[in-house]
Scaffold this motif. Structure first.
Motif, PDB file in Angstrom:
ATOM      1  N   TYR A  92       0.854  -1.185   0.000  1.00 56.27           N
ATOM      2  CA  TYR A  92       0.000   0.000   0.000  1.00 56.27           C
ATOM      3  C   TYR A  92       0.896   1.243   0.000  1.00 56.27           C
ATOM      4  O   TYR A  92       1.873   1.295   0.754  1.00 56.27           O
ATOM      5  CB  TYR A  92      -0.896   0.034   1.237  1.00 56.27           C
ATOM      6  CG  TYR A  92      -1.780  -1.178   1.404  1.00 56.27           C
ATOM      7  CD1 TYR A  92      -3.080  -1.187   0.914  1.00 56.27           C
ATOM      8  CD2 TYR A  92      -1.318  -2.323   2.056  1.00 56.27           C
ATOM      9  CE1 TYR A  92      -3.898  -2.304   1.076  1.00 56.27           C
ATOM     10  CE2 TYR A  92      -2.128  -3.440   2.219  1.00 56.27           C
ATOM     11  CZ  TYR A  92      -3.410  -3.416   1.729  1.00 56.27           C
ATOM     12  OH  TYR A  92      -4.217  -4.516   1.884  1.00 56.27           O
ATOM     13  N   SER A  93       0.543   2.221  -0.822  1.00 49.00           N
ATOM     14  CA  SER A  93       1.313   3.458  -0.873  1.00 49.00           C
ATOM     15  C   SER A  93       0.377   4.654  -0.860  1.00 49.00           C
ATOM     16  O   SER A  93      -0.679   4.626  -1.510  1.00 49.00           O
ATOM     17  CB  SER A  93       2.184   3.510  -2.137  1.00 49.00           C
ATOM     18  OG  SER A  93       3.098   2.434  -2.181  1.00 49.00           O
ATOM     19  N   LEU A  94       0.784   5.691  -0.137  1.00 50.56           N
ATOM     20  CA  LEU A  94       0.060   6.958  -0.098  1.00 50.56           C
ATOM     21  C   LEU A  94       1.049   8.078  -0.365  1.00 50.56           C
ATOM     22  O   LEU A  94       2.206   8.031   0.088  1.00 50.56           O
ATOM     23  CB  LEU A  94      -0.612   7.172   1.259  1.00 50.56           C
ATOM     24  CG  LEU A  94      -1.701   6.183   1.674  1.00 50.56           C
ATOM     25  CD1 LEU A  94      -2.136   6.448   3.108  1.00 50.56           C
ATOM     26  CD2 LEU A  94      -2.897   6.279   0.731  1.00 50.56           C
ATOM     27  N   GLY A  95       0.599   9.113  -1.087  1.00 47.68           N
ATOM     28  CA  GLY A  95       1.479  10.227  -1.385  1.00 47.68           C
ATOM     29  C   GLY A  95       0.709  11.517  -1.510  1.00 47.68           C
ATOM     30  O   GLY A  95      -0.490  11.526  -1.813  1.00 47.68           O
ATOM     31  N   VAL A  96       1.396  12.621  -1.270  1.00 40.25           N
ATOM     32  CA  VAL A  96       0.799  13.935  -1.439  1.00 40.25           C
ATOM     33  C   VAL A  96       1.845  14.867  -2.039  1.00 40.25           C
ATOM     34  O   VAL A  96       3.019  14.830  -1.666  1.00 40.25           O
ATOM     35  CB  VAL A  96       0.272  14.501  -0.094  1.00 40.25           C
ATOM     36  CG1 VAL A  96       1.386  14.600   0.932  1.00 40.25           C
ATOM     37  CG2 VAL A  96      -0.398  15.849  -0.298  1.00 40.25           C
TER      38      VAL A  96
END
Length: 386
Positions: A92-96
């Motif tokens: 799982y990856s999250l980015g902003v």
């Protein structure tokens, strides 16, 4: 079992990330649905992936990615010392991204989970445009923390940390030529080998003439890499990309990578885009690598992982992208179907095929044939601009 970084490379490097940076803009809003498959060397790896990028206003962009590896089969290492296995990895990856004038700031978090491996990575990056957006500098730093286990030993547990620092300079040289220079350094510390792998050593007390014992790696590793990339627009709307990358680390490994890509739109509206690729990779072995040690515990550190040996790969790839007509498009948005296929040849100079000892003919240890195999990688994904 821990999936090797080499196999993962062919799935995810460059799939969703842009090769070149231009003026400071937020990433394109999109949704990608991917199916990937790798088959070669007795191992099959496949699975889905979903990527979503969505902007909020003119300054903020969020991204989320779910990626799955489902592994089955038996590589040559497994054939020699163990039985077939199945494994699954979920990531799982999250980015902003935050855009301020000509500066883009990025924060990212990734969590990867297997039955015997847990990994978490946090990353920070900043990109700044200069000289009327003709130049862009990118700075990146990340920290990874891993936990390593063994499925057959409930008491085994260890850790590893990874620190990565990178800088790249993108420059528009002419209306047709773009260049990029990048430098990266990585420091690894902790348990850096695979807990299932073994090395073999000469043993005259057994019929086949050799026995096995666990690998033992150093607990630190420092590596540096530098790359130069060029992209040139040809007169008939096509483009060619070239890359050279040099790598060296504290384990004695050096590697060279050369790659060329050719991209050709078929029609003025770019409904069809075709791509061809050739990539050559050559690597020297680690200082503590050997296919056959003279006796048990012959050296302080020992490895027989073929990815630490002398070897070369040659990859040939083709790809096609097709933008669907408006009447077939989902959500009344631009829809694109992309298909890429790579055929990869692996040739190992000093990693020998010990499975030949299963034949009736007696072979002296160390005189087995060098190991080689071919693999196919397929990536099929559907992109919706949202």
């Amino acid at each position: 079992m821990v999936v090797t970084k080499l196999l993962r490379y062919f799935f995810i490097v460059g799939l969703f990330l842009p090769t070149y940076a231009f003026a400071a803009v937020l990433p394109e809003e999109r949704a990608d649905n991917l199916y990937h498959a790798y088959s070669g060397g007795g191992v099959t790896i496949d699975g889905p992936s979903v990527l979503i990028r969505k902007n909020i206003g003119n300054n903020v962009s969020f991204s989320a990615n779910y990626y799955v590896d489902m592994i089955s089969g038996a590589s040559i290492d497994v054939e020699a010392t163990a039985s077939e296995y199945t494994e699954r990895r979920d990531q799982y990856s999250l980015g902003v991204d935050y855009l301020v004038d000509k500066t883009t700031i990025n924060l990212g978090y990734t969590n990867s989970s297997e039955s015997d491996y847990e990994a978490q990575t946090v990353g920070f990056g900043i990109s700044q445009g200069f000289f009327g957006d003709l130049s862009t500098i990118d700075l990146r730093v990340s920290y990874g923390s891993d936990e390593v286990f063994r499925n057959d030993d409930e008491y085994f547990s260890d850790e590893a940390q990874h620190r990565r620092y990178g800088v790249s300079w993108n420059q528009i040289l002419t209306q047709k030529l773009i260049a990029e220079l990048s430098i990266e350094t990585v420091t690894d510390e902790g348990y850096l080998n695979n807990p299932y792998r073994t090395v073999r050593f000469l043993d005259p007390t057994v019929p086949q003439g050799f026995s096995y014992q666990p690998e033992d790696y150093p607990r630190t590793r420092n590596s540096d890499a530098a790359a130069i990339r060029l992209k040139y627009r040809l007169p008939y709307r096509a483009s060619i990309k070239g890359e050279y990358r040099r790598y060296a680390d504290s384990w004695g490994i050096t590697a060279d990578n050369i790659e060329f890509r050719y991209t050709h739109p078929l029609e003025e509206q770019d409904e069809w885009i075709f791509e061809g690729k050739i990539r050559y990779y050559q690597q020297t072995s680690a200082d503590f690598y050997s296919d056959l040690f003279p006796y048990s515990k012959a050296t302080s550190f020992r490895a027989r992982d073929k990815e630490l040996s002398n070897y070369t790969t040659l990859a040939l790839g083709i790809g096609v992208s097709y933008e669907l007509p408006q009447r077939w498009s989902l959500l009344n948005r631009r829809n694109t179907i992309n298909l890429y296929w790579d055929h990869i040849l692996f040739d190992y100079e000093d990693f020998l095929d010990v499975t030949v000892h299963g034949d009736s003919t007696a072979i002296t240890p160390g005189s087995e044939p060098a190991y080689s195999f071919s693999a196919n990688v397929i990536r099929l994904f559907w992109t919706v601009r949202i």
